[in-house]
Design an enzyme around this catalytic site. Structure first.
Site, PDB file in Angstrom:
ATOM      1  N   CYS A  72      -1.228   1.228  10.384  1.00  0.00           N
ATOM      2  CA  CYS A  72      -1.438   0.075   9.504  1.00  0.00           C
ATOM      3  C   CYS A  72      -0.152  -0.674   9.197  1.00  0.00           C
ATOM      4  CB  CYS A  72      -2.088   0.537   8.201  1.00  0.00           C
ATOM      5  SG  CYS A  72      -2.496  -0.825   7.087  1.00  0.00           S
ATOM      6  N   CYS A 121       0.835  -1.200   0.000  1.00  0.00           N
ATOM      7  CA  CYS A 121       0.000   0.000   0.000  1.00  0.00           C
ATOM      8  C   CYS A 121       0.872   1.254   0.000  1.00  0.00           C
ATOM      9  CB  CYS A 121      -0.917   0.014   1.216  1.00  0.00           C
ATOM     10  SG  CYS A 121      -2.022   1.461   1.224  1.00  0.00           S
ATOM     11  N   CYS A 169     -20.011  -6.785   1.841  1.00  0.00           N
ATOM     12  CA  CYS A 169     -19.416  -5.477   2.105  1.00  0.00           C
ATOM     13  C   CYS A 169     -18.070  -5.433   1.394  1.00  0.00           C
ATOM     14  CB  CYS A 169     -19.246  -5.256   3.601  1.00  0.00           C
ATOM     15  SG  CYS A 169     -18.424  -3.690   4.038  1.00  0.00           S
ATOM     16  N   ARG A 192     -20.285  -2.030  15.768  1.00  0.00           N
ATOM     17  CA  ARG A 192     -19.540  -3.282  15.679  1.00  0.00           C
ATOM     18  C   ARG A 192     -18.244  -3.199  16.479  1.00  0.00           C
ATOM     19  NH1 ARG A 192     -17.670  -3.779  10.268  1.00  0.00           N
ATOM     20  NH2 ARG A 192     -19.852  -3.302   9.847  1.00  0.00           N
ATOM     21  N   CYS A 218      -0.551   5.550   6.467  1.00  0.00           N
ATOM     22  CA  CYS A 218      -1.354   5.471   7.696  1.00  0.00           C
ATOM     23  C   CYS A 218      -0.517   4.856   8.823  1.00  0.00           C
ATOM     24  CB  CYS A 218      -2.601   4.642   7.450  1.00  0.00           C
ATOM     25  SG  CYS A 218      -3.627   5.256   6.085  1.00  0.00           S
ATOM     26  N   CYS A 247     -17.014  -9.514   4.200  1.00  0.00           N
ATOM     27  CA  CYS A 247     -16.342  -8.253   3.913  1.00  0.00           C
ATOM     28  C   CYS A 247     -15.082  -8.483   3.087  1.00  0.00           C
ATOM     29  CB  CYS A 247     -15.979  -7.541   5.218  1.00  0.00           C
ATOM     30  SG  CYS A 247     -17.365  -7.356   6.371  1.00  0.00           S
ATOM     31  N   CYS A 270     -20.826   2.212   5.455  1.00  0.00           N
ATOM     32  CA  CYS A 270     -20.244   1.732   6.701  1.00  0.00           C
ATOM     33  C   CYS A 270     -18.983   2.556   6.947  1.00  0.00           C
ATOM     34  CB  CYS A 270     -19.893   0.244   6.566  1.00  0.00           C
ATOM     35  SG  CYS A 270     -18.880  -0.430   7.905  1.00  0.00           S
TER      36      CYS A 270
END
Length: 332
Positions: free
Chosen positions: A78, A71, A147, A277, A75, A115, A207
């Site tokens: 992460c 990626c 999702c 959640r 962030c 998901c 979401c």
């Protein structure tokens, strides 16, 4: 009702939520700043709201990591980001057949929502094609809700996912506008808000949630909660930072189980009829009080997360039953 409950200061917070109102920002701060010896009363009030809208049902969601690592975003939380040195597995986007097989595993785990998650800034054409083809096959074969979580989207990409049968799209705000640049600089807070908005406009259920424990203040948590309420998202995953060695936030350690429970109660009071959640990091940060989190929250992820292990599936199922709750969709 006992005198203790009648005099429970949090009951009026529950009454507001049940009557269609919401607590103001000062009241929201009081939830986060409440004393630990008030925690059971706070949980009772939040449970009244949760029970009204969701009864004893607990919704199970399962994450499938369709693309790991690689990626370009920075962030700080992460393990898959370009600034991470964490020893995580890295692989490009998996084939459609593998995504479909993951859906079959979700059914075995009694998950109602599957998901499909991929690292990266946003999906390329071949990645989007693969997801759309997999979703169409899964929908033809199962009753699962799907999702997708693929990063930033264009209007056209959101439209394609809707046409393919995607029910919900996850794109977390993660933190407040004010704290955002302390966490990532390769995209903006508005980029995230815009993607959530595009998802809603396409007709997909939005979401969006948060990661707490990243150095944010109580005021910033409240601001984020109000933003999510304003966006009217249908599902709010509350993640608790799992500080992974090799990430910029590896030494962050500011959560405890009581604080995590108070944050869940805050979201229940502010977003009374939404899916709340308990998400990543619950095993690490809630520890032995995980079952109490089911009083404000009505959903969990079952099984492993993206690059970290979760609780055993059978233990999740047993936890739900031991607390007197029921798995949504499971035959009684």
């Amino acid at each position: 009702m006992s005198d203790l409950l009648v005099n429970n200061p949090w009951e009026k917070w529950a009454e507001k939520a049940l009557e269609g109102g919401w607590i103001d920002k000062d009241e929201a701060l009081r939830v986060l700043e409440s004393k630990d010896d008030e925690l059971l009363l706070l949980l009772h009030a939040a449970y009244r709201v949760r029970q009204h809208y969701f009864g004893k049902k607990v919704k199970l969601n399962m994450i499938f990591n369709a693309k790991s690592g690689l990626c370009p975003e920075d962030c700080g939380y992460c393990s898959q980001s370009i600034v991470s040195n964490a020893p995580v597995e890295k692989y490009s986007f998996l084939k459609k057949e593998v995504l479909v097989e993951g859906a079959r595993e979700a059914i075995k785990r009694k998950a109602g929502t599957y998901c499909i998650v991929a690292s990266g800034r946003g999906p390329g054409k071949r990645e989007l094609d693969s997801v759309c083809e997999a979703v169409q096959e899964i929908k033809a074969e199962t009753d699962l809700k799907i999702c997708a979580c693929l990063g930033l989207l264009t209007d056209e990409q959101a439209k394609r996912l809707k046409e393919a049968g995607v029910d919900r799209y996850n794109h977390n705000l993660n933190t407040s506008r004010e704290h955002h640049e302390a966490i990532t600089t390769t995209h903006t807070y508005d980029d995230r808000v815009q993607t959530v908005t595009k998802v809603k406009q396409s007709g997909i259920s939005p979401c969006s949630g948060c990661i707490v424990g990243m150095g944010e203040t109580n005021e910033q948590i409240v601001e984020l909660a109000y933003e999510l309420r304003s966006l009217d998202v249908d599902s709010i995953p509350v993640n608790f930072l799992h500080a992974i060695p090799g990430t910029p936030l590896e030494n962050m350690d500011e959560l405890d189980p009581g604080r995590c429970l108070k944050i869940l109660c805050l979201f229940r009071f502010l977003c009374p009829d939404k899916e709340i959640r308990i998400s990543g990091g619950r095993e690490v940060q809630l520890r032995t009080v995980q079952p109490l989190a089911l009083y404000p929250a009505n959903a969990i992820f079952v099984g492993d997360y993206l690059t970290t292990e979760g609780q055993l599936v059978k233990e999740d199922h047993q936890m739900i039953r031991d607390m007197g709750f029921e798995i949504e969709g499971e035959e009684c």
